[in-house]
Design an enzyme around this catalytic site. Structure first.
Site: not given
Length: 300
Positions: A47, A261
């Site tokens: 991110k 994830s």
């Protein structure tokens, strides 16, 4: 001399081959599995790319300037990344997130000076997004909105995708990514498909009832605005237990200490590697495992 700032080291992360996890079936099929180490970004996740891209884009369009208050709904990594970028570029950062996110992520955001507002866990990210939008309407700050901002996938079209193509010398055949905001998979798909339309793009979603940080299956009213289903060739579901087990195996067998994830994406990459031949499969290792120690995913 001119020295680099922290934002200059965002991106250009390493691509590493799994050497011990692939079993005899995968080796016999002459497949290679590669992980993109996004935890090596300065704020610790993929991110970082989108956060810097969104802030820069808003600055270039004159929408924000240093001293402004930025507001964002997040489940963790985007908030940490935005808090870092806000700190180094002179913004105040207000982050809204469900109260059940990991303690490590909360503390990381606070370390960068962000104000944290916890929203009801039962409302999930949808509730956090609604409250952020309401705060902006009340004039309390500016929402960059990772779920609709085209600068999110642009970061991966301009950065992550070209890096994968270059590092595999154009050999990549499959790209596997967890789907949260879908910025990573949309941006990378756009670039890789322009280079070779036969590259298979595989999205990873959670099984019904699974809660995997960074992987979501959105209700229709909350689908990211830039999500393009046509850019995804295949969607695979993964369970929470499977994702956590894969993350533990990556750490204990490959020496890659990553988030849950990434474990889910790895499990799907392994699944594909047992089906195809002569493939170069790249999956995204979104962040580092130390961000999830309090969740119980990595028991002592």
């Amino acid at each position: 001399m001119t020295y680099r700032t922290i934002e200059a080291v965002i991106g250009n992360t390493s691509l590493v081959e799994l050497v011990r996890l692939p079993d005899e079936t995968i080796r016999a099929r002459n497949n290679v599995i590669l992980g993109k180490l996004e935890g090596n970004n300065p704020a610790g996740s993929v991110k970082d790319r989108a956060a810097l891209s969104m802030v820069r884009g808003a600055e270039q369009r004159g929408r924000i300037r240093p001293g402004d208050v930025l507001i964002e709904a997040t489940s963790g990594n985007t908030g940490i990344a935005l808090a870092m970028v806000a700190a180094l570029r002179g913004y105040r950062m207000v982050l809204l997130m469900p109260e059940d996110v990991s303690e490590e992520r909360c503390r990381s955001m606070a370390a960068y000076g962000a104000e944290i507002i916890l929203t009801p866990a039962k409302g999930g990210m949808e509730c956090a997004r609604d409250i952020a939008a309401q705060m902006e309407q009340e004039g309390r700050g500016i929402v960059l909105d990772q779920f609709s901002n085209p600068d999110n996938p642009l970061a991966h079209y301009e950065g992550t995708g070209p890096e994968i193509w270059r590092e595999t010398q154009g050999r990549v055949t499959h790209f596997v990514s967890a789907m949260g905001t879908t910025g990573t998979i949309v941006g990378v798909s756009r670039f890789l498909k322009e280079q070779n339309s036969t590259v298979q793009i595989v999205g990873v979603q959670p099984d019904e009832g699974s809660r995997i940080p960074g992987i979501r299956k959105w209700a229709d009213g909350y689908l990211p605005a830039f999500f393009e289903p046509s850019r995804i060739d295949r969607t695979e579901s993964v369970g929470q237990a499977t994702a956590e087990a894969a993350a533990r195996r990556l750490a204990a067998i490959e020496g890659i200490f990553c988030g849950i994830s990434a474990g889910g994406a790895c499990a799907v990459a392994m699944r594909i590697a047992r089906e195809v031949e002569n493939a170069t499969i790249v999956f995204v290792i979104c962040d580092r495992g130390d961000r999830y120690l309090s969740t119980g995913a990595f028991p002592a």
